[in-house]
Design a protein around this motif. Structure first.
Motif, PDB file in Angstrom:
ATOM      1  N   ALA A   1      18.277  -4.315   5.392  1.00 43.27           N
ATOM      2  CA  ALA A   1      18.496  -3.074   4.648  1.00 43.27           C
ATOM      3  C   ALA A   1      19.968  -2.897   4.293  1.00 43.27           C
ATOM      4  O   ALA A   1      20.307  -2.323   3.252  1.00 43.27           O
ATOM      5  CB  ALA A   1      18.003  -1.882   5.468  1.00 43.27           C
ATOM      6  N   ALA A   2      20.855  -3.410   5.154  1.00 49.50           N
ATOM      7  CA  ALA A   2      22.293  -3.260   4.921  1.00 49.50           C
ATOM      8  C   ALA A   2      22.864  -4.366   4.043  1.00 49.50           C
ATOM      9  O   ALA A   2      23.671  -4.110   3.141  1.00 49.50           O
ATOM     10  CB  ALA A   2      23.032  -3.226   6.253  1.00 49.50           C
ATOM     11  N   GLY A   3      22.462  -5.622   4.292  1.00 52.53           N
ATOM     12  CA  GLY A   3      23.079  -6.746   3.598  1.00 52.53           C
ATOM     13  C   GLY A   3      22.177  -7.552   2.708  1.00 52.53           C
ATOM     14  O   GLY A   3      22.622  -8.550   2.111  1.00 52.53           O
ATOM     15  N   GLY A   4      20.914  -7.175   2.620  1.00 51.29           N
ATOM     16  CA  GLY A   4      19.985  -7.925   1.783  1.00 51.29           C
ATOM     17  C   GLY A   4      19.443  -9.149   2.515  1.00 51.29           C
ATOM     18  O   GLY A   4      19.887  -9.515   3.608  1.00 51.29           O
ATOM     19  N   TRP A   5      18.485  -9.811   1.863  1.00 51.81           N
ATOM     20  CA  TRP A   5      17.823 -10.980   2.470  1.00 51.81           C
ATOM     21  C   TRP A   5      18.582 -12.259   2.091  1.00 51.81           C
ATOM     22  O   TRP A   5      18.115 -13.096   1.338  1.00 51.81           O
ATOM     23  CB  TRP A   5      16.373 -11.057   2.003  1.00 51.81           C
TER      24      TRP A   5
ATOM     25  N   LEU B   1       0.811  -1.214   0.000  1.00 53.58           N
ATOM     26  CA  LEU B   1       0.000   0.000   0.000  1.00 53.58           C
ATOM     27  C   LEU B   1       0.848   1.268   0.000  1.00 53.58           C
ATOM     28  O   LEU B   1       0.496   2.253  -0.662  1.00 53.58           O
ATOM     29  CB  LEU B   1      -0.919  -0.002   1.223  1.00 53.58           C
ATOM     30  N   LEU B   2       1.959   1.246   0.731  1.00 51.69           N
ATOM     31  CA  LEU B   2       2.788   2.444   0.843  1.00 51.69           C
ATOM     32  C   LEU B   2       3.917   2.476  -0.186  1.00 51.69           C
ATOM     33  O   LEU B   2       4.584   3.503  -0.332  1.00 51.69           O
ATOM     34  CB  LEU B   2       3.367   2.553   2.255  1.00 51.69           C
ATOM     35  N   GLY B   3       4.157   1.353  -0.835  1.00 50.00           N
ATOM     36  CA  GLY B   3       5.157   1.319  -1.896  1.00 50.00           C
ATOM     37  C   GLY B   3       6.589   1.428  -1.429  1.00 50.00           C
ATOM     38  O   GLY B   3       7.449   1.948  -2.149  1.00 50.00           O
ATOM     39  N   VAL B   4       6.884   0.926  -0.235  1.00 53.41           N
ATOM     40  CA  VAL B   4       8.259   0.947   0.265  1.00 53.41           C
ATOM     41  C   VAL B   4       8.864  -0.449   0.127  1.00 53.41           C
ATOM     42  O   VAL B   4       8.165  -1.436  -0.102  1.00 53.41           O
ATOM     43  CB  VAL B   4       8.303   1.405   1.740  1.00 53.41           C
ATOM     44  N   GLY B   5      10.181  -0.536   0.284  1.00 54.57           N
ATOM     45  CA  GLY B   5      10.861  -1.812   0.193  1.00 54.57           C
ATOM     46  C   GLY B   5      10.510  -2.733   1.346  1.00 54.57           C
ATOM     47  O   GLY B   5       9.971  -2.303   2.377  1.00 54.57           O
ATOM     48  N   LEU B   6      10.855  -4.010   1.201  1.00 56.27           N
ATOM     49  CA  LEU B   6      10.476  -5.005   2.194  1.00 56.27           C
ATOM     50  C   LEU B   6      11.116  -4.736   3.551  1.00 56.27           C
ATOM     51  O   LEU B   6      10.465  -4.867   4.590  1.00 56.27           O
ATOM     52  CB  LEU B   6      10.866  -6.407   1.699  1.00 56.27           C
TER      53      LEU B   6
ATOM     54  N   MET C   1      20.311 -13.868   7.539  1.00 56.07           N
ATOM     55  CA  MET C   1      19.305 -14.541   8.355  1.00 56.07           C
ATOM     56  C   MET C   1      19.943 -15.392   9.442  1.00 56.07           C
ATOM     57  O   MET C   1      19.476 -15.421  10.585  1.00 56.07           O
ATOM     58  CB  MET C   1      18.410 -15.397   7.473  1.00 56.07           C
ATOM     59  N   GLY C   2      21.010 -16.103   9.100  1.00 51.48           N
ATOM     60  CA  GLY C   2      21.668 -16.961  10.087  1.00 51.48           C
ATOM     61  C   GLY C   2      22.279 -16.169  11.229  1.00 51.48           C
ATOM     62  O   GLY C   2      22.119 -16.527  12.406  1.00 51.48           O
ATOM     63  N   TRP C   3      22.968 -15.087  10.875  1.00 53.85           N
ATOM     64  CA  TRP C   3      23.562 -14.258  11.920  1.00 53.85           C
ATOM     65  C   TRP C   3      22.479 -13.607  12.772  1.00 53.85           C
ATOM     66  O   TRP C   3      22.641 -13.453  13.980  1.00 53.85           O
ATOM     67  CB  TRP C   3      24.461 -13.197  11.284  1.00 53.85           C
ATOM     68  N   TRP C   4      21.386 -13.214  12.140  1.00 57.19           N
ATOM     69  CA  TRP C   4      20.274 -12.606  12.879  1.00 57.19           C
ATOM     70  C   TRP C   4      19.692 -13.586  13.904  1.00 57.19           C
ATOM     71  O   TRP C   4      19.449 -13.213  15.051  1.00 57.19           O
ATOM     72  CB  TRP C   4      19.192 -12.172  11.897  1.00 57.19           C
ATOM     73  N   VAL C   5      19.488 -14.828  13.512  1.00 54.76           N
ATOM     74  CA  VAL C   5      18.934 -15.823  14.431  1.00 54.76           C
ATOM     75  C   VAL C   5      19.860 -16.041  15.617  1.00 54.76           C
ATOM     76  O   VAL C   5      19.426 -16.051  16.783  1.00 54.76           O
ATOM     77  CB  VAL C   5      18.663 -17.153  13.694  1.00 54.76           C
TER      78      VAL C   5
END
Length: 420
Positions: free
Chosen positions: A189-193, A124-129, A198-202
């Motif tokens: 936003a910094a390194g992409g999906w 709806l707002l048209g912003v990135g994921l 994801m692994g470091w985030w978990v």
């Protein structure tokens, strides 16, 4: 000799007058508004919007776009004090069965809210994921500050019904649990999906930081409980009778947890629970809670007056587009009530209780903190524009929930009396 700016000298006494009047209003208005479908936050926002609409006061309004760090830290402090107060209110022992409604709101309602608002924001707002995820994570948790009207009133209160308990415990815990999703948005936003992201985030933002926060809260709360209530003779801290111990405990536990790379919000709330359990029948426990509650209300008053200024002189409402209006209405009127109702399905609670828990997902100063934190620590598209969407959701929540809380909670109390 450096002279003060003429505007500050000229307005110094009027500002003192206004601040004194606002402090008196914080003490007096709850008594007046108790019989009305209004709340203190509504009045504070209205005062701020009106005050900073006056040209003379406009230069003193906070502009979150220009000073996001100031906004972040101001909101952070009030959320901290509110979390300690929420922990001190809850006397119910922590258990899987006794806290079932809370676990459902945390484990089902909040993730569903984040997913729904992320998709809604992107579409709806048209912003990135990643930007949509930051917006969703900021708006997902129930605010522990503005939700005080639907929470347990004080330690050992007779109003410890299921709805108030669930909303209090949810607001205390979901601020910490929203943080991993804020960090995921920053990392994406910094390194992409990527799998690495994801692994470091978990490992870091979910497992490690939550574990450190929980351990620090339990250890810090136990240690403080021992110092306050268990030291021998005249040395125990409770003998001072000083309620500001609650503020000192809040700041120490939060700072040490953050230095240990944990979630300080989680540690502060758990420490409040531990302090309550250390001596729940001690009158000093009430003193700690009362000081935290009074400090929270004063800080809330100041911040909401400034928020009113952000809406008017700060230009946040001028940023709002029609797509933001649609987003805000869906977020407040559809997403939270629907996912809350779904999350509580199967519990043996009355429809009124389930409806109240689902409906009162109040958005407020916690959302301001998370969004300011995100844009201060990451690179996101259209952050200026999204401040308008955040502000509109908070404003609608303050008005809607502030006018409905009194009649709904009274009806809950009447139902409880009938059932008893």
């Amino acid at each position: 000799m450096i002279a003060a700016p003429p505007a500050i000298v000229e307005l110094y006494i009027p500002v003192l007058l206004g601040l004194g009047l606002l402090i008196l209003l914080v003490a007096w208005l709850p008594l007046v508004l108790k019989e009305w479908p209004l709340s203190l936050p509504i009045v504070c926002v209205g005062i701020g919007a009106g005050l900073f609409s006056i040209p003379r006061f406009q230069p003193f309004a906070i502009h979150p776009i220009e000073t996001p760090f100031m906004v972040e830290k101001a909101a952070e402090l009030i959320v901290l004090v509110s979390l300690m107060g929420a922990g001190l209110k809850i006397a119910r022992p922590l258990s899987w069965w006794g806290w079932r409604p809370c676990w459902r709101m945390l484990g089902i309602a909040m993730p569903l809210t984040i997913v729904a608002l992320t998709l809604l924001g992107a579409g709806l707002l048209g912003v990135g994921l990643s930007t949509a995820l930051l917006l969703a994570a900021s708006l997902a948790p129930t605010d522990p500050v503005l939700a005080s009207d639907v929470q347990i009133e004080k330690p050992g209160s007779d109003s410890d019904d299921e709805a108030r308990f669930t909303l209090t415990s949810e607001a205390g815990l979901n601020d910490a649990l929203a943080f991993p999703f804020v960090h995921l948005a920053i990392a994406a936003a910094a390194g992409g999906w990527t799998w690495v992201t994801m692994g470091w985030w978990v490992l870091d933002d979910v497992v490690f930081r939550l574990a450190v926060g929980a351990i620090a809260g339990v250890a810090g709360g136990w240690l403080l409980g021992w110092i306050v209530y268990r030291l021998p003779g005249e040395t125990r801290l409770s003998r001072t009778g000083d309620g500001f111990v609650a503020l000192g405990a809040t700041l120490v536990i939060y700072a040490l947890t953050e230095l240990a790379h944990g979630y300080g919000f989680l540690a502060v709330f758990i420490a409040g629970l531990m302090l309550n359990r250390a001596a729940a029948t001690d009158v000093f426990n009430d003193r700690l809670h009362d000081f935290a509650d009074e400090t929270e209300r004063l800080l809330m008053m100041v911040m909401l007056v400034m928020f009113g200024g952000m809406l008017s002189a700060g230009g946040l409402l001028a940023l709002v587009r029609w797509s933001d209006v649609v987003f805000a209405l869906i977020a407040v009127f559809l997403v939270r009530p629907l996912v809350g109702w779904i999350s509580l399905a199967g519990l043996r609670r009355s429809p009124l209780e389930r409806g109240a828990i689902a409906f009162f997902g109040i958005r407020g100063l916690g959302s301001v903190f998370y969004f300011a934190y995100g844009i201060n620590h990451g690179q996101f598209d259209q952050p200026t524009r999204l401040w308008g969407a955040i502000a509109l959701v908070i404003l609608i929540s303050i008005l809607l929930h502030g006018t409905t809380v009194t009649p709904v909670m009274r009806r809950l109390d009447r139902q409880r009396e009938v059932d008893a």
